[in-house]
Every structure is written in C-alpha cells, then in structure tokens.
Design an enzyme around this catalytic site. Structure first.
Site, PDB file in Angstrom:
ATOM      1  N   LYS A 295       0.944  -1.089   0.175  1.00 28.40           N
ATOM      2  CA  LYS A 295       0.122   0.242  -0.129  1.00 28.40           C
ATOM      3  C   LYS A 295       0.871   1.349  -0.065  1.00 28.40           C
ATOM      4  O   LYS A 295       1.222   1.806   1.089  1.00 28.40           O
ATOM      5  CB  LYS A 295      -1.020  -0.073   1.271  1.00 28.40           C
ATOM      6  CG  LYS A 295      -2.107   0.909   1.174  1.00 28.40           C
ATOM      7  CD  LYS A 295      -3.105   0.482   0.040  1.00 28.40           C
ATOM      8  CE  LYS A 295      -4.343   1.333   0.222  1.00 28.40           C
ATOM      9  NZ  LYS A 295      -5.476   0.899  -0.838  1.00 28.40           N
TER      10      LYS A 295
ATOM     11  N   SER B 261      -9.088  -1.070  -3.970  1.00 29.70           N
ATOM     12  CA  SER B 261      -9.308  -0.488  -2.767  1.00 29.70           C
ATOM     13  C   SER B 261     -10.790  -0.701  -2.331  1.00 29.70           C
ATOM     14  O   SER B 261     -11.636  -1.494  -2.299  1.00 29.70           O
ATOM     15  CB  SER B 261      -8.618   0.840  -2.651  1.00 29.70           C
ATOM     16  OG  SER B 261      -8.277   1.111  -1.221  1.00 29.70           O
TER      17      SER B 261
END
Length: 589
Positions: free
Chosen positions: A167, A378
């Site tokens: 991430k 996401s």
C-alpha cells in the site's frame, strides 16, 4: 422547395428503415458508461457515445440483414484498457456474422502513447492509417514522480503508516523512488499488460508474439514504417476509406451512426416488447422481470452522488448507491442485479455502507453480479467482494486491499520562515485535540491510536473479502497487503471469477435468477423527469437513488472521506475521498 426537402427527408428515413446500411462509430472522444444522473446531465451529455448503446447496437447489427459493414474511427487515449477489451470482444462477435469491420485512424498517438487505441484496432478485419499518422506502439511502463527529496529540502516531514508493504500511496511523499514491494507490484502490472497487449496484437495481425514484443521495443512507427511492418493494411485518408468501403459493399448503402441505429431500433421495437410483456399476466403480477444494472462509478464518498459539473465526474455517494440497492431489493420485477464498479475507492465508512446493502440484497434472494470497469480497487474492491460472481476484464486494475494514512509535519518549515503555532487546549486531557495538527508530529500514544485504527480497518477489509470470496484469512492476507493486480492476475488468484464485461455479467445474472436469455436489462432505478425534480419522500423511495445536482465543495468532499483528519489530508495532497483509495490516475495507455 419545402416540399422537396420533406420528400428528401422521408426518403432518407425510409432508406434507414429498409435499405442497406453502413454503420459508423467515432471513439476518439471517449465513451460514457453510466446513464446521466439528472436532467441537466442528460442535456449536456445527450450526444455522448454510451457503452450500452454500442454493445447493444453491435449485437443487433450482427443479426440485421440490412447492415453490410461497420467503420470505426479509433484514436486518442480517453478509453481505458478494460473498456477497450469489452469493445474489442463485441467487435469480434460482430465479425463472426461475416460482415466487414474496418478501423481507421488519423493517428494512433501523435507524440503520445497509442498502445490502447491500436490494441482496439487489431480486433477489426482491416486497419487504415492516415498517411501523416503514426502508430504509437511503445511498450508499457509505470512512472511515478516522488516528492520526498523536495519536501525534505523544504523542511516538511511526512508521517505515514499503511497496511501493508504494497500500500504505497504515501511513498510518493516520503521516498525518492520505488521501494522494493512497490517496484515488484508495478513490475508485474506492466508485465501482465504487456502480455495482454502482445498476445492480442499478434492474434489480430497474424504475427508471432515474439515479433510483436520486438515491435513494442522499437516503436513508435511512422505511417510507411507501420505499413512495412504489417501493423496497418493501408495508408488512406477518411474519404478514401469510405469510398473503398462503399465499393466493397457494392450496393447503395446509407451511412448511419451506430448509436443512432441502436436508439431508433429500440424505439421501433418498443410496441413488440410491450405487447409480449403483457401477455398472460395475472392481476397483481409484474409485467416484466428484468436485470437491474446499478452503476457505482467514481471515488467513494459519504452522502449523495454529485454531478459536479456539466461533464460529470462528481463521485459515488454511498447514500445514492445504497438507496438504489435497497430499491432493487424491494422491486419484485428486479430479479437480479449487475453492479457495474468503476472506482479507485475512497471513504472506508462509505464503502462499508454499500457493502452492507450488497450483502442484504443477496440475503433477499437476488443474485448480485459485479462487472468491473477500468478500475475496481481498494474501496472499489471492498464493495465488490460480497457479490455472488465477480466479472473482470484482464486489463482491469483491481485489488489494493489495504489502508493508509498520514500527515505532513511543518514544524521545521515554520521555524525556517519564522512562523509559530500556539495552542490553547481545554484541560490536560485535551491533548488529542491537536493530534492531527500539522505543526507537530504524532506522539507515541497517538501513533498507537493510528496503528490501532489501521489494524481495525485492515482486519475488517480482509475478513469481508475472505467471507465474500470464500477464501481463508491467510490466503486473503497473502493476496492483500495493499497490492494492486490486473484483472488477469486477479482471476488467477481467486479475487475474481469470470473474464468478461457487462454482456457476460448480464448473462450470468439472468442464468442465476432463472430468467430467459433475452430478459430485459434496465439501468436502475429508472426515474421520470418529475421523480428527478421533486423532493424525495424518504430514504426508502426510489428517487433517493438519484445524484445530487452540483456536488458540495472540495472541503466537504475531504471531510466526508477523512472526517476530522480532512485538513491534513488536503494539505498533504492525499486523495480527497479517504484511506481506501488507490492513489493517482490509474488508466493504462
């Protein structure tokens, strides 16, 4: 004179209804997926090419004896890879009817990349290029600008944390280059897209994959070079392309835009469809059973979807999408739902609102099939995870199951320029009131709270993915950790179920709902002009699922996504829509 014009007009109408047709389509200005959210949007976008019109028109044209050929202008980079793959498959189905499909372009990239439009063109029988054009076949790369060094020179420290190593959203503000995990993920992304590009071009042009890979290394190509390499079939201007096409059709044919053909055909077919729909309907029964298509487009935020301006792009409001899902659950005619997701994510809590309604819809016995567009990552993957079936294109950007947050610390910058910050807090227990202040770093206790928050979100995200995808928690964590995948790799890893686009998703939804193969498909909810203008009665009413005219200010968007931390998110240049956001612009060109 007026009578002559009227006769000519009627003659053209008669020719379109009964005579041979050459259909044309211009894709250089992009393509719209979702229907307009309100009357003003409909007015401003009434001439935009819409994906559903193109897909439906191609299927209809393949079976229509009047249609003799299709000519499409290709170029520009306004359509993402996944939607191009959907269009390319539809062109392939049209060609199977034995009708000629021709692509032409003024240039596949003029001093810019042309990979994706050329990829689309290779799905046609022939490709023609203007003599002054180029074929911008240049390979695939992932480029990122990093501000870590510049911020350090300015005296700005950026404190951040993420779950987990892939991430990499905040690394743009903390690093001077790709970290190891980010380089690994981005490298695989480029490799997967290259495999798709090379394989499709090779099949379309009758070349070996090795030859195409070599061409990708040597591009771009001037027009004569492209012709010599077998990338195009001829160098012609528009008038020459159309003249040659008419000669091949060998009958006087009317030229008609594909979207006009589809819309007029749909209107002409309305009496038959209505007639069939009312036969044998008992009192109290619905006259139609249909598949509802709900569009979940844009960054995810709390509240209602907003149009944001004449061009659209106001984002996806959780209230709006949730209301549409509730309405579909209550509508006896809606027997299944196709949720079309095209979103990089956004607010965690807003994503959870939509997730909950998808779960409830399935519990009500209605199949939910997700069709992924260019991006479903996401938060966009969060809302897709509980569906019965996830359908993705190989070029869809998906995954990114993770979370991040951070804030800039401007203390050193303040000292350099003579600024200072002073605080008056209400009592000794109010230290947390300045937790998100940019004038000081997080304390150890505050970092503990931040990490607790991130752990909770990541655990919730991965648990919901594990439940929806029927995977073990360990397997989800292995695939998650914030990593971005192409749709091809998502399929291989169990994050998606089927390859395809809207057409395939609708077919699966019909089958799961026990509907006939020609059951109607409706953009949902269908609202009349009065429904869109009058006040909504309640959050359970169908008009609650409409967008909001003129979305709120940028500040309100940041607040919806980040809550009390919105100021530092805005100051740091973070995505405004929240911590479950895929950063940057993710379109493969």
């Amino acid at each position: 004179m007026a009578d002559a014009r009227l006769v000519s007009s009627l003659s053209r109408v008669r020719q379109r209804r009964t005579g041979p047709l050459i259909l044309e389509l211009d894709l250089t200005d992009g393509i719209a997926e979702e229907p307009p959210a309100d009357p003003v949007s409909a007015l401003f976008t009434m001439r935009r090419t819409r994906l559903q019109d193109v897909l439906g028109g191609l299927r209809r044209a393949a079976a229509d004896d009047r249609v003799r050929a299709l000519v499409v202008k290709v170029g520009g980079s306004r359509i993402g890879l996944a939607v191009v793959q959907e269009l390319r498959a539809a062109i392939g189905d049209f060609r199977q009817s034995g009708k000629l499909a021709v692509a032409w372009s003024e240039s596949f990239g003029e001093f810019v990349h042309g990979n994706v439009p050329y990829y689309l063109a290779t799905g046609f029988d022939r490709i023609y290029l203007q003599p002054s054009g180029t074929v911008g076949l240049t390979g695939v790369a992932v480029e990122q600008v990093f501000f870590g060094g510049a911020l350090e020179k300015l005296g700005i420290e950026f404190q951040s944390a993420a779950r987990y190593e892939y991430k990499s959203a905040t690394e743009q503000l903390t690093e001077s280059g790709f970290t190891g995990p980010a380089r690994e993920a981005s490298g695989r992304l480029a490799e997967s897209v290259t495999e798709q590009l090379a394989g499709a071009v090779a099949a379309g042009r009758g070349l070996s994959v090795e030859r195409v890979v070599d061409l990708l290394r040597r591009g771009p190509f001037l027009a004569k070079q492209a012709l010599a390499e077998g990338l195009v079939d001829g160098l012609l201007y528009r008038d020459e392309v159309y003249e040659q096409l008419r000669r091949e059709v060998d009958v006087p044919a009317t030229l008609l835009y594909l979207q006009r053909y589809q819309r007029s055909a749909s209107i002409g077919d309305l009496p038959r469809r209505l007639g069939n729909g009312v036969q044998g309907i008992a009192p109290g029964q619905h006259d139609h059973r249909f598949v509802a298509t709900i569009y979940a487009h844009g960054a995810i935020r709390q509240g209602r979807s907003g149009r944001g301006g004449p061009g659209g792009g106001g984002g996806m409001g959780s209230d709006t999408v949730a209301a549409a899902l509730r309405a579909a659950a209550a509508d006896e005619g809606a027997r299944a739902v196709v949720l079309r997701v095209n979103s990089p994510g956004g607010s965690y809590t807003a994503s959870d609102v939509i997730w909950r309604e998808v779960v409830k819809l399935r519990a009500a016995g209605k199949p939910v099939v997700v069709s992924m567009g260019d991006v479903a990552a996401s938060g966009g993957y969060f809302i897709a995870a509980p569906a019965d079936v996830i359908v993705t294109q190989p070029g869809t950007i998906t995954g990114s199951i993770g979370v991040f947050m951070g804030k800039p610390v401007l203390r050193e910058l303040f000292e350099r320029v003579g600024l200072s910050a002073d605080v008056i807090a209400d009592g000794p227990g109010a230290a947390g009131a300045t937790m998100f202040s940019t004038s000081r770093p997080f304390s150890d206790a505050e970092w503990e709270r931040v990490n607790e928050w991130l752990d909770a979100i990541y655990a919730d995200f991965t648990e919901k993915v594990a439940s929806g995808r029927r995977l073990s928690a360990d397997r989800v964590h292995e695939l998650a950790r914030g990593r971005v995948w192409t749709g091809a790799d998502a399929l291989a890893n169990g994050l998606a179920d089927e390859a395809g686009g809207l057409h395939e998703a609708v077919a699966i939804a019909r089958k799961r709902a026990g509907l006939p193969s020609d059951a109607p498909v409706r953009a949902y909810p269908r609202l009349g002009p009065l429904d869109q203008l009058r006040p909504v009665e309640s959050s359970e009413a169908r008009p609650a699922a409409r967008g909001q005219l003129g979305a709120g200010t940028l500040a309100s968007v940041f607040f919806d996504g980040w809550g009390p931390a919105w100021r530092f998110a805005a100051a740091a240049g973070l995505p405004p829509h929240g911590p479950l956001t895929l950063p940057g612009t993710w379109r493969i060109s």
